[in-house]
Structures are given as structure tokens and as C-alpha cells.
Design a protein around this motif. Structure first.
Motif, PDB file in Angstrom:
ATOM      1  N   UNK A   1     -22.437  11.046  23.438  1.00 35.15           N
ATOM      2  CA  UNK A   1     -23.736  11.385  22.871  1.00 35.15           C
ATOM      3  C   UNK A   1     -24.163  10.360  21.831  1.00 35.15           C
ATOM      4  N   UNK A   2     -25.470  10.164  21.737  1.00 37.47           N
ATOM      5  CA  UNK A   2     -26.041   9.422  20.610  1.00 37.47           C
ATOM      6  C   UNK A   2     -26.460  10.461  19.574  1.00 37.47           C
ATOM      7  N   UNK A   3     -25.781  10.447  18.442  1.00 41.31           N
ATOM      8  CA  UNK A   3     -25.992  11.473  17.417  1.00 41.31           C
ATOM      9  C   UNK A   3     -26.532  10.837  16.148  1.00 41.31           C
ATOM     10  N   UNK A   4     -27.660  11.326  15.688  1.00 39.53           N
ATOM     11  CA  UNK A   4     -28.240  10.867  14.434  1.00 39.53           C
ATOM     12  C   UNK A   4     -27.976  11.879  13.340  1.00 39.53           C
ATOM     13  N   UNK A   5     -27.300  11.442  12.286  1.00 39.33           N
ATOM     14  CA  UNK A   5     -26.943  12.350  11.192  1.00 39.33           C
ATOM     15  C   UNK A   5     -27.977  12.222  10.074  1.00 39.33           C
ATOM     16  N   UNK A   6     -28.619  13.328   9.771  1.00 38.78           N
ATOM     17  CA  UNK A   6     -29.622  13.384   8.711  1.00 38.78           C
ATOM     18  C   UNK A   6     -28.975  13.980   7.463  1.00 38.78           C
ATOM     19  N   UNK A   7     -28.693  13.120   6.475  1.00 39.69           N
ATOM     20  CA  UNK A   7     -27.976  13.549   5.278  1.00 39.69           C
ATOM     21  C   UNK A   7     -26.520  13.129   5.376  1.00 39.69           C
ATOM     22  N   UNK A   8     -26.210  11.927   4.881  1.00 41.05           N
ATOM     23  CA  UNK A   8     -24.872  11.363   5.082  1.00 41.05           C
ATOM     24  C   UNK A   8     -24.023  11.493   3.813  1.00 41.05           C
TER      25      UNK A   8
ATOM     26  N   UNK B   1     -29.728  11.624  21.241  1.00 43.48           N
ATOM     27  CA  UNK B   1     -29.586  12.850  22.037  1.00 43.48           C
ATOM     28  C   UNK B   1     -29.590  14.074  21.131  1.00 43.48           C
ATOM     29  N   UNK B   2     -28.978  13.899  19.949  1.00 43.24           N
ATOM     30  CA  UNK B   2     -28.829  14.990  18.977  1.00 43.24           C
ATOM     31  C   UNK B   2     -29.214  14.476  17.601  1.00 43.24           C
ATOM     32  N   UNK B   3     -29.982  15.264  16.870  1.00 38.24           N
ATOM     33  CA  UNK B   3     -30.171  15.023  15.440  1.00 38.24           C
ATOM     34  C   UNK B   3     -29.421  16.123  14.712  1.00 38.24           C
ATOM     35  N   UNK B   4     -28.417  15.718  13.935  1.00 37.74           N
ATOM     36  CA  UNK B   4     -27.543  16.657  13.240  1.00 37.74           C
ATOM     37  C   UNK B   4     -27.917  16.706  11.769  1.00 37.74           C
ATOM     38  N   UNK B   5     -28.403  17.849  11.323  1.00 35.52           N
ATOM     39  CA  UNK B   5     -28.884  18.015   9.953  1.00 35.52           C
ATOM     40  C   UNK B   5     -27.717  18.411   9.049  1.00 35.52           C
ATOM     41  N   UNK B   6     -27.390  17.525   8.096  1.00 37.94           N
ATOM     42  CA  UNK B   6     -26.283  17.754   7.155  1.00 37.94           C
ATOM     43  C   UNK B   6     -26.787  17.698   5.712  1.00 37.94           C
ATOM     44  N   UNK B   7     -28.016  18.132   5.485  1.00 37.65           N
ATOM     45  CA  UNK B   7     -28.563  18.149   4.133  1.00 37.65           C
ATOM     46  C   UNK B   7     -27.954  19.298   3.340  1.00 37.65           C
ATOM     47  N   UNK B   8     -28.292  19.374   2.056  1.00 35.12           N
ATOM     48  CA  UNK B   8     -27.904  20.550   1.282  1.00 35.12           C
ATOM     49  C   UNK B   8     -28.807  21.721   1.657  1.00 35.12           C
TER      50      UNK B   8
ATOM     51  N   UNK C   1     -20.840  13.830   1.739  1.00 31.20           N
ATOM     52  CA  UNK C   1     -19.419  14.015   2.062  1.00 31.20           C
ATOM     53  C   UNK C   1     -19.176  14.784   3.359  1.00 31.20           C
ATOM     54  N   UNK C   2     -19.973  15.832   3.625  1.00 29.34           N
ATOM     55  CA  UNK C   2     -19.729  16.625   4.837  1.00 29.34           C
ATOM     56  C   UNK C   2     -20.161  15.872   6.087  1.00 29.34           C
ATOM     57  N   UNK C   3     -21.307  15.185   6.014  1.00 29.26           N
ATOM     58  CA  UNK C   3     -21.743  14.370   7.138  1.00 29.26           C
ATOM     59  C   UNK C   3     -20.746  13.272   7.457  1.00 29.26           C
ATOM     60  N   UNK C   4     -20.197  12.651   6.425  1.00 39.04           N
ATOM     61  CA  UNK C   4     -19.187  11.601   6.613  1.00 39.04           C
ATOM     62  C   UNK C   4     -17.920  12.179   7.237  1.00 39.04           C
ATOM     63  N   UNK C   5     -17.551  13.359   6.783  1.00 40.83           N
ATOM     64  CA  UNK C   5     -16.357  14.040   7.303  1.00 40.83           C
ATOM     65  C   UNK C   5     -16.485  14.306   8.803  1.00 40.83           C
ATOM     66  N   UNK C   6     -17.625  14.832   9.239  1.00 41.47           N
ATOM     67  CA  UNK C   6     -17.836  15.096  10.661  1.00 41.47           C
ATOM     68  C   UNK C   6     -17.927  13.800  11.459  1.00 41.47           C
TER      69      UNK C   6
ATOM     70  N   UNK D   1     -25.422  23.895   8.111  1.00 39.83           N
ATOM     71  CA  UNK D   1     -25.483  24.486   6.772  1.00 39.83           C
ATOM     72  C   UNK D   1     -24.624  25.754   6.700  1.00 39.83           C
ATOM     73  N   UNK D   2     -24.288  26.151   5.476  1.00 37.96           N
ATOM     74  CA  UNK D   2     -23.396  27.286   5.271  1.00 37.96           C
ATOM     75  C   UNK D   2     -24.104  28.631   5.266  1.00 37.96           C
ATOM     76  N   UNK D   3     -25.423  28.633   5.383  1.00 40.05           N
ATOM     77  CA  UNK D   3     -26.187  29.850   5.659  1.00 40.05           C
ATOM     78  C   UNK D   3     -26.905  29.611   6.984  1.00 40.05           C
ATOM     79  N   UNK D   4     -27.320  30.686   7.659  1.00 43.71           N
ATOM     80  CA  UNK D   4     -27.858  30.488   8.995  1.00 43.71           C
ATOM     81  C   UNK D   4     -29.281  30.999   9.189  1.00 43.71           C
TER      82      UNK D   4
END
Length: 271
Positions: free
Chosen positions: A12-19, A69-76, A21-26, A102-105
């Protein structure tokens, strides 16, 4: 619980929005699996991304146009609405899977439904682990997800396979049910850890095993940002009730102790 097979996997081509500590970890695990990553963030992480083999975009328009293919949101949690409302989403070139961690859904689900173009697929997820608890691997750690709006099942399955292939316990659950459970588990854990921090408890020369666990809970809690903790409260509608339940329970324990002290004092005065 959905069963995903090995055939679900593709690059997959994955774009991480919000890089952060958690985005870096994933990202490190996704790179290890061979996925192609791109990232954007308010802070300049270009050097780190270069080191990891990730394309870093300073401009959000370039990131959006990068054909992921995917935009992965890792903001606060606190910044989600502002970040998404400022994205130039009209530059998205094709239907894309929009996923978030995110930690809430309920909150991100509602924001995504409001902000994202209707042709975008939406996946709400919560890896129930982080850089500390997942540092030696993800085997057996829960990964909660809700397929809010999915048409392209192949891309969604390939994304979920990232976590299944690492041994995560895959749990399909509605956003509402997640927040109910998380308020009584994750939020309560953070609250007790923060309370112990306010009490300034420290390890002693005569620790019991139970006290060592409390010290560890305090230390783990304060490693997370206060923005995360406050986000768990502000954007989970079930958290306020759990905080009230905790206050009531502490008061009940206090009253029971005071009552027992009175009874003991009365018994001793009769001797």
C-alpha cells in the motif's frame, strides 16, 4: 470479529497525517512490511523521514495530491477538527481509504463523516498499544476497528492485515461501544495514574508488589501528553460519568473507613 486471510495483503501507499511519536511508531512496522510511506506534519520531520525512507511533504496540498491508497490520520484528539477542516481535500485525485488511530472513536467518526467527500472510504481504528507497550512487538495486543463506510474491501483488508500479520487481536466494534468500554478502562487508568502523579508517589525502600504496580502506572501515565489525557475526557461522552463514579467510590471508601474508626474508638472506650 472479522477473519482476515494472508491473501488480504498487498503493498500500500500510505500517507501519514501527523508524524508525531505514534505516527513514527506505526510507520516503522509498515516500512518493515514493505509498504510505501509518505508523511506530513506541523513540525518538520524531513530528516527523520529521509533516514526512514519516507517522503516528507511540508505542504499539505502536495501530500494530498501524492496519490495514496490510504491516508492515515495520526493527529492529536484535540487538533483533529482543525487539521481536517484546513486540508485541501478537493485535491484528492481518487477515492481513498481514510483511516484514523485516535484513542476516542465517536468524535473522529462524526468529524470524518462531516468533512470527508462522500466517495472516500472511512475506517475508524484504535491500536490499544503504543511505543512503550508495543516496543517488543504487537503479538496479542488488541486492535479495535469500525468499518464506517467501506466500498473498496480489498484496500481496507490490506490495511487491516498490517496489524493482523503482526499478531494483533483484531476486534471489530462500533465506535459507540468502543467509547463506552474505553471510558471505563483506558480513561480510568489514565485518571488514576494522573492522580497518583499529583500525589507525587515515588518508589521506596520497602515497596510491595502492589505499590510497584502503582508507581509503574503513574510513570506510564505521565509519559503520555496531557493533551491525550484531556482528549480522552473532552471527546468521550462517557468519560464524565466514569469520573463521577470514581469520585463517588472514593467517597464511599472514605466514609466506610471513618465509620470503622468510630466503631473501633467506641469499642476501645468501653474497655
Amino acid at each position: 470479529m472479522s477473519v482476515l486471510t494472508s491473501s488480504s495483503s498487498r503493498t500500500l501507499k500510505i500517507g501519514i497525517l501527523g508524524f508525531g511519536p505514534f505516527g513514527q511508531f506505526l510507520a516503522k512496522t509498515m516500512i518493515k512490511q514493505g509498504h510505501i510511506l509518505q508523511a506530513t506534519s506541523r513540525s518538520d520531520h524531513s530528516q527523520l523521514c529521509h533516514h526512514l525512507g519516507i517522503s516528507f511533504f511540508r505542504e499539505e496540498r502536495e501530500f494530498i495530491e501524492a496519490d495514496n491508497d490510504v491516508i492515515l490520520i495520526c493527529t492529536s484528539i484535540l487538533s483533529l477538527s482543525q487539521v481536517l477542516n484546513n486540508l485541501p481535500l478537493h485535491f484528492l485525485k481518487r477515492p481513498t481509504l481514510i483511516a484514523e488511530v485516535l484513542s476516542v472513536k465517536e468524535h473522529p467518526k462524526n468529524v470524518l463523516l462531516q468533512v470527508m467527500p462522500e466517495e472516500m472510504d472511512l475506517l475508524c481504528t484504535h491500536p490499544m498499544f503504543g511505543p512503550e507497550s508495543g516496543k517488543t512487538g504487537w503479538q496479542g495486543l488488541p486492535f479495535v476497528y469500525d468499518k464506517v463506510r467501506i466500498r473498496d474491501e480489498a484496500t481496507c483488508s490490506s490495511f487491516l492485515h498490517i496489524f493482523q500479520s503482526e499478531g494483533c487481536k483484531m476486534v471489530e466494534m462500533s465506535c459507540v461501544e468502543h467509547d463506552k468500554i474505553a471510558a471505563r478502562s483506558q480513561f480510568l487508568t489514565h485518571t488514576i495514574g494522573r492522580t497518583l502523579s499529583e500525589m507525587e508517589i515515588e518508589s521506596t525502600s520497602m515497596n510491595t508488589k502492589g505499590f510497584e504496580k502503582l508507581v509503574q502506572l503513574k510513570e506510564n501515565s505521565v509519559k503520555n501528553s496531557y493533551d491525550l489525557f484531556s482528549g480522552l475526557f473532552i471527546y468521550n461522552r462517557f468519560a464524565k460519568q466514569e469520573l463521577q463514579n470514581l469520585e463517588l467510590a472514593l467517597e464511599k471508601v472514605k466514609q466506610k473507613l471513618l465509620q470503622k474508626m468510630e466503631e473501633q474508638s467506641s469499642n476501645e472506650s468501653k474497655l
